[in-house]
Design an enzyme around this catalytic site. Structure first.
Site: not given
Length: 236
Positions: A132-134
Site C-alpha cells: 500500500a501507499s509507497g
C-alpha cells in the site's frame, strides 16, 4: 563462496540490524559487484525482496535504529542499479510486502525501476500481504504487477501531519514565545495557528507529493484491485 556464506551466517543474528536481513543484502551486493561477479556465467533473473516500511537513507549514512525489517532506499537502489549494469541479469522479480513510508524514498526507488525497464530488463512486481501507499508506488513502474487475492494495495495519497497543542497546553498554564527570522519560520510550532496563506502553502506541498504520481486513491484487496485495473492479475 560457500565457506564465506556459512561464516557470515554464523556471525549474523536474526532480528538485529546486522542480522540475517542485512546479511542477505551483503551477499547480494557481493554477488553483483564483488570479485565473485563472474561466477554467474549464464543469463539470470534477479529476485529482490522489499519488506517493511520504506525509509529514506543515503550512502554512507547509518541505518535507522531497530531490528525490524525495513526498505532502506539507498540499499535497494544500489542493488537495482547493479542489476541494471550487469549484463548477466535479464529480468527482475520484485517481491513487495510493505505498508509504504517515505514519499521521497519511494520516488527514488520507483525511478530506478523505471531505469531498469528503459534498459530493456523487464520488472515483475509480486505483492505479498500488503503493498500500500509507497508499496504500490514502487510497484507502479513495473511491467507487470501481480498480487494475492487477499493482498491489500492502493493508496489514500500523502498524509501530512501537524500537531496543534496550543489550547490543550494553555489549560495547564503552558505558553510559548517565538522569535522568528521569517514570516513562516513558526509554521510547524504547536503553539501557532496557521494563517490562510500558510494553509494554502501546506496544501500545495501535499498536492505536489500526491502528483508524483497519483497512483490510486483507495485501498483494495487483490481480487478487487484486478477488477479495477489497478493490477495486471492475481496469483492463484
Amino acid at each position: 563462496t560457500d565457506a564465506l556464506h556459512q561464516q557470515q551466517q554464523q556471525q549474523a543474528v536474526p532480528g538485529e540490524p546486522g542480522g540475517q536481513h542485512s546479511l542477505q543484502q551483503q551477499l547480494l551486493q557481493q554477488r553483483l559487484t564483488g570479485p565473485g561477479r563472474g561466477i554467474l556465467n549464464k543469463p539470470c533473473v534477479a529476485v529482490i525482496a522489499a519488506a517493511g516500511p520504506i525509509v529514506q537513507t543515503s550512502d554512507g549514512g547509518a541505518s535507522p535504529p531497530g531490528g525490524d525489517a525495513m526498505v532502506e532506499s539507498h540499499k535497494l537502489v544500489r542493488a537495482l542499479r547493479a542489476i541494471r549494469e550487469n549484463p548477466q541479469f535479464k529480468a527482475v522479480v520484485l517481491r513487495i510486502n510493505s505498508p509504504g513510508g517515505s514519499a521521497v524514498a519511494s520516488d527514488i526507488i520507483a525511478r530506478e525501476i523505471t531505469l531498469l525497464r528503459e534498459a530493456g530488463k523487464p520488472v515483475v512486481a509480486c505483492m505479498g500481504d500488503v503493498a500500500a501507499s509507497g508499496g504500490y508506488y514502487i510497484a507502479a513502474p513495473a511491467n507487470k504487477i501481480l498480487a494475492q487475492p487477499g493482498t491489500i494495495t492502493g493508496s489514500i495519497g500523502v498524509i501530512f501531519a501537524r500537531f496543534k497543542a496550543k489550547n490543550a497546553l494553555e489549560e495547564y498554564g503552558i505558553t510559548g514565545d517565538t522569535v522568528m527570522l521569517g514570516d513562516n519560520a513558526n509554521w510547524a510550532s504547536p503553539f501557532h495557528t496557521l494563517t490562510p496563506k500558510q494553509q494554502q502553502q501546506v496544501l500545495s506541498i501535499s498536492e505536489s507529493q500526491n502528483g508524483v504520481p497519483l497512483v490510486a486513491v483507495w485501498l483494495l484487496y487483490g481480487i478487487s484491485a484486478v477488477q479495477s485495473q489497478l493490477l495486471d492479475s492475481k496469483n492463484p
